[in-house]
Structures are given as structure tokens and as C-alpha cells.
Motif scaffolding. Structure first.
Motif, PDB file in Angstrom:
ATOM      1  N   PRO A  62      -3.485  -6.831  -0.884  1.00 56.33           N
ATOM      2  CA  PRO A  62      -4.109  -5.915  -1.843  1.00 56.33           C
ATOM      3  C   PRO A  62      -3.078  -4.944  -2.404  1.00 56.33           C
ATOM      4  CG  PRO A  62      -4.655  -5.268   0.390  1.00 56.33           C
ATOM      5  CD  PRO A  62      -3.850  -6.530   0.489  1.00 56.33           C
ATOM      6  N   ILE A  63      -3.198  -4.656  -3.701  1.00 56.49           N
ATOM      7  CA  ILE A  63      -2.288  -3.739  -4.387  1.00 56.49           C
ATOM      8  C   ILE A  63      -3.129  -2.620  -5.007  1.00 56.49           C
ATOM      9  CG2 ILE A  63      -0.418  -3.522  -6.056  1.00 56.49           C
ATOM     10  CD1 ILE A  63       0.242  -5.660  -4.086  1.00 56.49           C
ATOM     11  N   PHE A  64      -2.725  -1.373  -4.761  1.00 52.17           N
ATOM     12  CA  PHE A  64      -3.476  -0.225  -5.262  1.00 52.17           C
ATOM     13  C   PHE A  64      -2.607   0.573  -6.241  1.00 52.17           C
ATOM     14  CE2 PHE A  64      -5.037  -1.132  -0.955  1.00 52.17           C
ATOM     15  CZ  PHE A  64      -6.364  -1.414  -1.252  1.00 52.17           C
ATOM     16  N   PRO A  65      -2.996   0.633  -7.540  1.00 53.85           N
ATOM     17  CA  PRO A  65      -2.231   1.416  -8.527  1.00 53.85           C
ATOM     18  C   PRO A  65      -2.695   2.873  -8.553  1.00 53.85           C
ATOM     19  CG  PRO A  65      -3.537  -0.371  -9.552  1.00 53.85           C
ATOM     20  CD  PRO A  65      -4.081  -0.121  -8.186  1.00 53.85           C
ATOM     21  N   PHE A  66      -1.733   3.793  -8.539  1.00 57.46           N
ATOM     22  CA  PHE A  66      -2.034   5.227  -8.597  1.00 57.46           C
ATOM     23  C   PHE A  66      -1.290   5.847  -9.778  1.00 57.46           C
ATOM     24  CE2 PHE A  66      -2.791   4.179  -4.151  1.00 57.46           C
ATOM     25  CZ  PHE A  66      -3.965   4.855  -3.881  1.00 57.46           C
ATOM     26  N   LEU A  67      -2.011   6.623 -10.573  1.00 59.68           N
ATOM     27  CA  LEU A  67      -1.425   7.268 -11.746  1.00 59.68           C
ATOM     28  C   LEU A  67      -0.712   8.555 -11.327  1.00 59.68           C
ATOM     29  CD1 LEU A  67      -1.235   7.256 -14.879  1.00 59.68           C
ATOM     30  CD2 LEU A  67      -3.297   8.673 -14.886  1.00 59.68           C
ATOM     31  N   LEU A  68       0.585   8.632 -11.622  1.00 62.30           N
ATOM     32  CA  LEU A  68       1.345   9.835 -11.290  1.00 62.30           C
ATOM     33  C   LEU A  68       0.919  10.989 -12.193  1.00 62.30           C
ATOM     34  CD1 LEU A  68       4.967   8.417 -10.848  1.00 62.30           C
ATOM     35  CD2 LEU A  68       3.507   9.348  -9.043  1.00 62.30           C
ATOM     36  N   PRO A  69       0.583  12.136 -11.637  1.00 57.52           N
ATOM     37  CA  PRO A  69       0.218  13.296 -12.466  1.00 57.52           C
ATOM     38  C   PRO A  69       1.455  13.900 -13.109  1.00 57.52           C
ATOM     39  CG  PRO A  69       0.291  13.937 -10.175  1.00 57.52           C
ATOM     40  CD  PRO A  69       0.534  12.450 -10.199  1.00 57.52           C
ATOM     41  N   ASP A  70       1.244  14.734 -14.106  1.00 56.72           N
ATOM     42  CA  ASP A  70       2.344  15.461 -14.738  1.00 56.72           C
ATOM     43  C   ASP A  70       2.425  16.836 -14.092  1.00 56.72           C
ATOM     44  OD1 ASP A  70       4.267  16.583 -16.290  1.00 56.72           O
ATOM     45  OD2 ASP A  70       3.292  16.209 -18.211  1.00 56.72           O
ATOM     46  N   LEU A  71       3.397  17.010 -13.211  1.00 58.46           N
ATOM     47  CA  LEU A  71       3.538  18.264 -12.466  1.00 58.46           C
ATOM     48  C   LEU A  71       4.786  19.029 -12.887  1.00 58.46           C
ATOM     49  CD1 LEU A  71       2.619  16.857  -8.931  1.00 58.46           C
ATOM     50  CD2 LEU A  71       1.143  18.129 -10.496  1.00 58.46           C
ATOM     51  N   GLY A  72       5.398  18.607 -13.998  1.00 56.47           N
ATOM     52  CA  GLY A  72       6.606  19.276 -14.440  1.00 56.47           C
ATOM     53  C   GLY A  72       7.836  18.725 -13.735  1.00 56.47           C
ATOM     54  N   PRO A  73       9.010  19.227 -14.084  1.00 59.47           N
ATOM     55  CA  PRO A  73      10.253  18.721 -13.479  1.00 59.47           C
ATOM     56  C   PRO A  73      10.385  19.124 -12.029  1.00 59.47           C
ATOM     57  CG  PRO A  73      10.704  20.617 -14.869  1.00 59.47           C
ATOM     58  CD  PRO A  73       9.263  20.272 -15.079  1.00 59.47           C
ATOM     59  N   GLY A  74      11.267  18.433 -11.335  1.00 56.50           N
ATOM     60  CA  GLY A  74      11.525  18.734  -9.932  1.00 56.50           C
ATOM     61  C   GLY A  74      10.996  17.647  -9.028  1.00 56.50           C
ATOM     62  N   ALA A  75      10.885  17.982  -7.760  1.00 52.55           N
ATOM     63  CA  ALA A  75      10.333  17.077  -6.743  1.00 52.55           C
ATOM     64  C   ALA A  75       9.083  17.741  -6.181  1.00 52.55           C
ATOM     65  CB  ALA A  75      11.359  16.806  -5.650  1.00 52.55           C
ATOM     66  N   PRO A  76       7.953  17.634  -6.891  1.00 52.11           N
ATOM     67  CA  PRO A  76       6.812  18.499  -6.584  1.00 52.11           C
ATOM     68  C   PRO A  76       5.943  18.071  -5.417  1.00 52.11           C
ATOM     69  CG  PRO A  76       6.277  17.095  -8.429  1.00 52.11           C
ATOM     70  CD  PRO A  76       7.709  16.806  -8.076  1.00 52.11           C
ATOM     71  N   PHE A  77       6.089  16.836  -4.923  1.00 51.18           N
ATOM     72  CA  PHE A  77       5.199  16.394  -3.857  1.00 51.18           C
ATOM     73  C   PHE A  77       5.716  16.909  -2.514  1.00 51.18           C
ATOM     74  CE2 PHE A  77       4.609  13.260  -7.237  1.00 51.18           C
ATOM     75  CZ  PHE A  77       3.224  13.247  -7.339  1.00 51.18           C
ATOM     76  N   GLY A  78       4.989  17.880  -1.968  1.00 48.56           N
ATOM     77  CA  GLY A  78       5.375  18.424  -0.669  1.00 48.56           C
ATOM     78  C   GLY A  78       4.834  17.580   0.472  1.00 48.56           C
ATOM     79  N   THR A  79       3.588  17.129   0.345  1.00 42.51           N
ATOM     80  CA  THR A  79       2.975  16.205   1.299  1.00 42.51           C
ATOM     81  C   THR A  79       2.179  15.182   0.498  1.00 42.51           C
ATOM     82  OG1 THR A  79       0.923  17.487   1.526  1.00 42.51           O
ATOM     83  CG2 THR A  79       2.740  18.014   3.057  1.00 42.51           C
ATOM     84  N   ALA A  80       1.951  14.030   1.097  1.00 46.86           N
ATOM     85  CA  ALA A  80       1.146  13.000   0.438  1.00 46.86           C
ATOM     86  C   ALA A  80       0.468  12.161   1.513  1.00 46.86           C
ATOM     87  CB  ALA A  80       2.004  12.126  -0.458  1.00 46.86           C
ATOM     88  N   THR A  81      -0.857  12.057   1.436  1.00 44.84           N
ATOM     89  CA  THR A  81      -1.641  11.330   2.434  1.00 44.84           C
ATOM     90  C   THR A  81      -2.418  10.216   1.750  1.00 44.84           C
ATOM     91  OG1 THR A  81      -1.877  13.301   3.823  1.00 44.84           O
ATOM     92  CG2 THR A  81      -3.451  11.506   4.177  1.00 44.84           C
ATOM     93  N   LEU A  82      -2.169   8.993   2.170  1.00 46.00           N
ATOM     94  CA  LEU A  82      -2.909   7.839   1.670  1.00 46.00           C
ATOM     95  C   LEU A  82      -4.113   7.601   2.569  1.00 46.00           C
ATOM     96  CD1 LEU A  82      -3.078   5.246  -0.155  1.00 46.00           C
ATOM     97  CD2 LEU A  82      -1.787   4.092   1.651  1.00 46.00           C
ATOM     98  N   THR A  83      -5.281   7.399   1.951  1.00 44.16           N
ATOM     99  CA  THR A  83      -6.505   7.116   2.693  1.00 44.16           C
ATOM    100  C   THR A  83      -7.080   5.782   2.240  1.00 44.16           C
ATOM    101  OG1 THR A  83      -7.017   9.469   2.946  1.00 44.16           O
ATOM    102  CG2 THR A  83      -8.834   7.922   3.236  1.00 44.16           C
ATOM    103  N   LEU A  84      -7.335   4.894   3.195  1.00 41.82           N
ATOM    104  CA  LEU A  84      -7.946   3.596   2.939  1.00 41.82           C
ATOM    105  C   LEU A  84      -9.093   3.404   3.922  1.00 41.82           C
ATOM    106  CD1 LEU A  84      -4.741   1.342   2.662  1.00 41.82           C
ATOM    107  CD2 LEU A  84      -6.049   2.317   0.766  1.00 41.82           C
ATOM    108  N   GLU A  85     -10.058   2.566   3.534  1.00 40.16           N
ATOM    109  CA  GLU A  85     -11.128   2.233   4.471  1.00 40.16           C
ATOM    110  C   GLU A  85     -11.092   0.749   4.803  1.00 40.16           C
ATOM    111  OE1 GLU A  85     -15.854   2.670   5.523  1.00 40.16           O
ATOM    112  OE2 GLU A  85     -14.939   3.915   3.970  1.00 40.16           O
TER     113      GLU A  85
END
Length: 286
Positions: A62-85
């Protein structure tokens, strides 16, 4: 003591961009299976297989596509949690593990390709699923760095990234035998949709005074920790110069509230400015 209690606090460096905030991205409903025979498609039962189906295969991921938000320049993702069932283990016993892979492909379209089945990627979570995994919701939160790489300082904002549940990258992929993990899709109405919950990391490290407490002959300042070796506390009667210091070489060992991992709190005597009608405070990195 003439010092006005309505003290003005000054940002220590630049302009604060705000504290961290949490947002959620849900996988696009174009999530689908990529198959060893080069085909791709979505399962009609609102779940996707990770393993194989039918007696002859083919292997399927299975492949799950996620749309990247526009958060401005830099490396804005401090944490990221994937949830699947995990909905079921098809034709158990399943004898292989399932890994989470971040694909290298970035696209303006969420459409899954058959070639995604064997494409290169980054191992984000080894053995996310095992034959003993309980049914229901599972999470993994160890891939913010991968998201920041895909984000590319904002160049890929508005494009899709792709996450694959692989049939164990450490072994030969499953291509025969009818057994698989079945995982809920984004358009499943009854089960947990695939999501990424992320916390932005661009604001929480901005050096800034976040709290002031004036008592008798003392002033207590609280400011955000930035990882600096030490800090310098300064004051000014008019903000035209910052040559006067309350203290320098202030380290985390001075912290009066060690339970607050994000901020540093230190109390300073005000003997040098006891007769000042007003004072302004500033923290600098050492």
C-alpha cells in the motif's frame, strides 16, 4: 524601589514566530496498492494489502500520498507521527514483518504508480507490523527529518510525498501465498484514516523572553532555551544601548524551574537600577 512594575520585555534575537503548533495531514483518497507485476489500483473494500493476495501473488504494497503544507522556508517539521489502522491479518498466520518506507518520489499528483512497489526509499520504521501486531491503530513518530528533506526548504510545498508499507525490506519481498496485513485507506468511513500529525519546529527555538516577575529588589526572567552554551542578561533604561549587564555566563545550571524543558528561569538582583523609573531587559546568546 521606583522601578515600574509594567516592565517591557525585549525579544532577544529577531522576531518571535510563535510557539510550536500541531496540525494533521490526511492521506489523499488516491492512496492505492503498487504491485510486483507493475500494476496499481485501489481495493474496493476500503483496505489495502501489504503482502500478497491470490495464491500466485503478486506481491503488493500500500502507498499513501500526503500533501506537503506550505509552512514557509526552513525545516519546519519538529515532530511527525504517522497513524495507520490495521484492519486484519489476511489468511493468517502472516509470517513476515511490515516496514514503513518513505519514497524518494515527490509529485504534484497523488496518483500511485506500479513502479512504486520496488522504488528506492528511506527506511522510516523497521518492523512496524509483525505477525503479533494487535489490530487497530498504530503510530510511529520517527520521521520528521525525512519530511524536512522532502520539503526542501519549502521548494516542494504543495506537492505529494509517498509512504509505503513494505513487506519487510530486510527479507525477500512476499510474492506468493495468500497472506497480508490489511490497512485502512483514506476514504474508509469506519476506520482510522492514514494521517500524519506534525508539530512545527520553527518557532519554539526562537530566543525570546517569555516571562517576567518583579518582586521587591529582584527580577525573575524566563526565556526560551536555544541550545546556546550560555546566556547574557542585559538591561537598559531607554533601549538606546545595551552595555549594562545583569549577569553573564548564565548556564542551564542556574535554572530555577528545571521541570520546564523548553525555558530557562533565573532571578537577578536589581541593586544597580533600584532608582530607575523604567527598565528594559534583553537576553543574548553567549
Amino acid at each position: 524601589m521606583k522601578l515600574n512594575n509594567a516592565l517591557l520585555t525585549i525579544l532577544a534575537s529577531g522576531v518571535a514566530t510563535g510557539l510550536a503548533s500541531s496540525e494533521t495531514i490526511t492521506a489523499d483518497v488516491a492512496d492505492a496498492s503498487a504491485r510486483a507485476n507493475g500494476a496499481s489500483g485501489q481495493n474496493t473494500n476500503n483496505v489495502l494489502f501489504a503482502g500478497s493476495y491470490y495464491a500466485d501473488g503478486p506481491g503488493i504494497s500500500p502507498i499513501f500520498p500526503f500533501l506537503l503544507p506550505d509552512l514557509g522556508p526552513g525545516a519546519p517539521f519538529g515532530t511527525a507521527t504517522l497513524t495507520l489502522e490495521l484492519q486484519s491479518l489476511l489468511r493468517a498466520p502472516v509470517t513476515f514483518n511490515g516496514d514503513i518506507i518513505g519514497l524518494e518520489r515527490i509529485d504534484e499528483s497523488p496518483n500511485v504508480l506500479g513502479e512504486d512497489w520496488g522504488s528506492d526509499g528511506t527506511l522510516l520504521h523497521d518492523d512496524f507490523y509483525t505477525p503479533t501486531s494487535p489490530l487497530g491503530v498504530s503510530t510511529t513518530n520517527d520521521f520528521a527529518a525525512w519530511l524536512n528533506t522532502q520539503y526542501a526548504d519549502g521548494a516542494n510545498a504543495g506537492k505529494f510525498v509517498f509512504i509505503r508499507v513494505d513487506t519487510n525490506i530486510d527479507d525477500v519481498r512476499v510474492t506468493t501465498g495468500r497472506s497480508a496485513y490489511t490497512i485502512a485507506t483514506a476514504d474508509n468511513l469506519d476506520l482510522q484514516k492514514p494521517t500524519i500529525e506534525y508539530e512545527t519546529g520553527s518557532g519554539d527555538k526562537t530566543l525570546a523572553i517569555t516571562g517576567v516577575k518583579h518582586q521587591a529588589e529582584n527580577i525573575t526572567l524566563t526565556w526560551r532555551k536555544t541550545g546556546a552554551a550560555f546566556y547574557i542578561a542585559k538591561f537598559s533604561p531607554d533601549m538606546t544601548g545595551w552595555v549594562s549587564e545583569l549577569d553573564d555566563n548564565i548556564t542551564d545550571e542556574r535554572d530555577e524551574n528545571p521541570d520546564d524543558a523548553d525555558n530557562l528561569t533565573v532571578t537577578f538582583p536589581l541593586s544597580d537600577i533600584a532608582n530607575a523609573p523604567k527598565a528594559f531587559f534583553r537576553i543574548e546568546e553567549g
